[in-house]
Design a protein around this motif. Sequence first.
Motif: not given
Lengths: 395, 558
Positions: B276-284
């Motif tokens: 999911d583009e929106r949360f990718r950074e946070a999930l990473e």
Amino acid sequence: MVQLSSNFLLVSFFMFLAATIFFTVSITGKKFENRQGQLKNKAGLLGYISSVVAVVAAITYFILRWIAAGHAPVSNMFEYTTFLGIAMALAFVIIYPIYKNNYIGLITMPIVMLIIVYASMFPTEVQPLIPALQSIWLEIHVITVALGQGILAIGFVGGLLYLLRVIDFKKVTKKVIGVEFILFTIFCVVGYILFSISFGAMNYEATFDYINERGNEANMVYNKPPLVGPNEGVLTSDTGFNPLVSTPAIIVSNDLNTVIWSILGGLLLYGLLLLLFRKPIGGAIQPLLKNVNPRSVDELSYRAIAIGFPVFTLGGLIFAMIWAQIAWTRFWGWDPKEVWALITFLFYAAYLHLRLSKGWHGERSAWLCVIGFALIMFNLIFVNLVIAGLHSYAL
Amino acid sequence: MEKVKCECGHVNPYGTYLCESCGKPLIEEDDSLVNMRYEGVARRSQTYKKTIVDKIWNFFSSVKVGIWIIVILLLASALGTIFPQEMYIPPGENPTIFYEQEYGTLGKLYYQLGFHNLYSSWWYMLLIAALGVSLVICSLDRVVPLHRALKTQRVTRHTKFLEKQRFFATSEEAIENAEEVMQKAEKALREKKYKIYNENGNLLAEKGRFSRWGPYVNHIGIIIFLIGAMLRFFPEMYIDEYIWVRDGQETVIKGTDGEYFLRNDQFIIELYDEEDERFREALERTGSPVVQTYQTSATLLRRVDNGAVGLGTELEEVKQHDIRVNDPLTFDGFSLYQVDYKLNELSEFTFTLEAVQDEVEEDLSEIEFTVNLYEPEMVYEFDNGFRIEIMQYFPNYRMNDGVPETINRIPDNPRIIFEVFTPEMDPETDTGEISLIGVQVNEPLNEQINGENQYRIRMIGVDMNNVTALTVRRDRTLPILAVGGAIFMIGLIQGSYWYHRRLWIQNRNGVLWVAGHANKNWHGLEKDFDYVASKSQIPVPVDQLDKDMSDETESRND
Ligand code: HEM
């Protein structure tokens, strides 16, 4: 979209800066006295307009980020703290037309900027919501609390202004030390921000292996040079050095290290200014404030608290209880965050009674406003990050 | 207790400070401003000081005491957050050792002083009770006399009353068009939505009196709330139960006296999509998956009462709901909340029977059976004459002093003792081959008797199930709390967002006397005065507190 919203926040930041400058000019620049005997010049109006534009830009940031994330941007430290800053500015924008007091703007605007920059020291990416936070009550509760706290913060600004105006800085008394301490705390925040940005730009990282509080081996990353090290810490990165002292395992040493850096920064700034002015900083500011009518700022700060208290109570206790009933099956659970909201509520209730029934006006009332704001900040920073309970934003 | 008669003729109760009717100070004071708190009325607490009841009354009606109670409550509450309360320490920890082990000597002390259960301690309760009592008494002490004073106030006030108001001015000498000025002032005040009272050419303009009741309304709200919170201690009012329901199964909902049942159609957990583009950074950054949903698709069932007892229970479906965190299933005053779950609980074992040596002539291939681990069948019979019995079943097995037992009914560690009968045996009289079977366990138990076992039961399949945990809650105090909270908020807003303002304009033989009082927001009152003055040339009152710039203004303590 997220990028766009961040740009609006940046615009808003610079407008707050502009407002600060205008308000400064409105006080130090040339002025004329109008018919009602109020001191005025155009700069005050410009300052107000800048702050309105800043708030509009900030609200645009808020809405865009809301759309992008699918939930209101109030779900982690960055988002909540930023919103608190915006709420404070909004409260100022609402209260200013009533009292037309440029001094309030002069103090509010830099504090708002400081809060927003402080917020951006936390991770800023959009985070997914855990199930407990997925509720319309997240928005209702948190937005109302922040608005209430923002309005109460204007009460603090009024109180601080009052103290800076009336306290005698010629002798070093307890009161002078008190005011200087407030200013010093603000400098520490500035210090924290400056160090975080500089070391952040250098990508500074020092890592340690250490023994944690459960007796297990673990590692820890420092983003600032390690003045204090972790329990039985061994440096494993190239950068960094072995610190002079190491802390007991129960203390989160990299956080403590950050606190020490902040205090050092605060001391440095404070010391420099002290050298520059050769008197207490409050005493250096005081001459600027000679036209402040103490009674008027006293009333303003009381007014802000009388307006903010119901909003805070509605958001922080009543909406909070409704949501807790839905999400956690009980409306009240003595979780630290809840308890601190209650403490804030009780504190302001005591303030109102002292003021109304015991005649605590002026200076005493001003000190209480300062303490109240300290409680709000404590609630935001310490309770969230240190005594984390159910409400912890840490994912 | 003598009544006090004022020169205006009004008879005031003993202890009155400002005449209820004309406002003349009855007790001569120094030159300072009059104390307008509660209109200077006599209050019980200021009047009666003799008996024990008086003393208690006076104690609790004092705002000073009230504030102390609030402050002590505040400090005590803060104390309770230094270390976690007992309910928040990790499950399974023993508090007697936990506090000391985790927080050292201070932790031990904290525990010994009982601060680990601070909010339910007797003294904390006592503080809250004291707050309630104080609220009731202090409100009663003030509201009745205040109400009377505001009702009986006269328009024409004594000059002493006027000149000792914070906002006050006179025109010094008689002006010609005094009446005209008065009329214009009245008009201006009406525009500002003031209520006007006239008496002998004098004028009282009043606005927002109802805000004076705000504090009393909000105090009543708090009292109702506290009463509601207290009622929770009656078991009738409050049910707090916990049920586990397995996928596809039904269970009675505790607390409903067997009336309601819940079927768990399916429990699921959804994770956020890492793409999911929106949360990718946070999930990473966090590096671990984040849960998006915990959900129990549930069907609520109700026992049909057909009058006949003992005919078994017949259930009808009432409704279906996807219970999620933040979205409970509610019915009949109850709410079911998603609070916990267990994935992959063992539910079924499937077995076959095989020969240990290949010599047996029977065909074992058709022997395959499934044991339900929640309610196992005890006997399995096969067409070829074999029969397998369960001798004993331990859903959650453990050895206790050499004796096998089960901890509970949950199949966390199931063990089954099987007995295998070949077609030749008579299950009534013969003893079959006995073995103990579990996950990764297969022990023959009676080989000493039979020599070596000929058959072995082999597990070929395991089925698992998800289990959801729901809290069952019924809280009959909620409506009371809601009413209390609402009244509190109404009172708070009433007292905070409206202000009680009064302006007195008197025409004393052509000399205009102007005075004003606001219970707060003097700034607003000042603006109103400015407005009236701009329309009618009344003398503009000055803020008498601004004359002496001593910033600390101590009003009298009560
Ligand atoms: C947590 C508990 C309480 C809360 C939230 C509360 C709230 C309030 C509020 C909001 C006001 C109005 C203040 C203003 O307008 O500035 C007020 C007034 C007042 N309260 Fe309380 N209160 C509490 C407890 C008490 C207690 C225990 C007492 C008794 C000693 C008390 C006595 C009063 C009095 C005498 C007034 C002034 C009423 C008037 O001047 O008309 N309060 N209270």
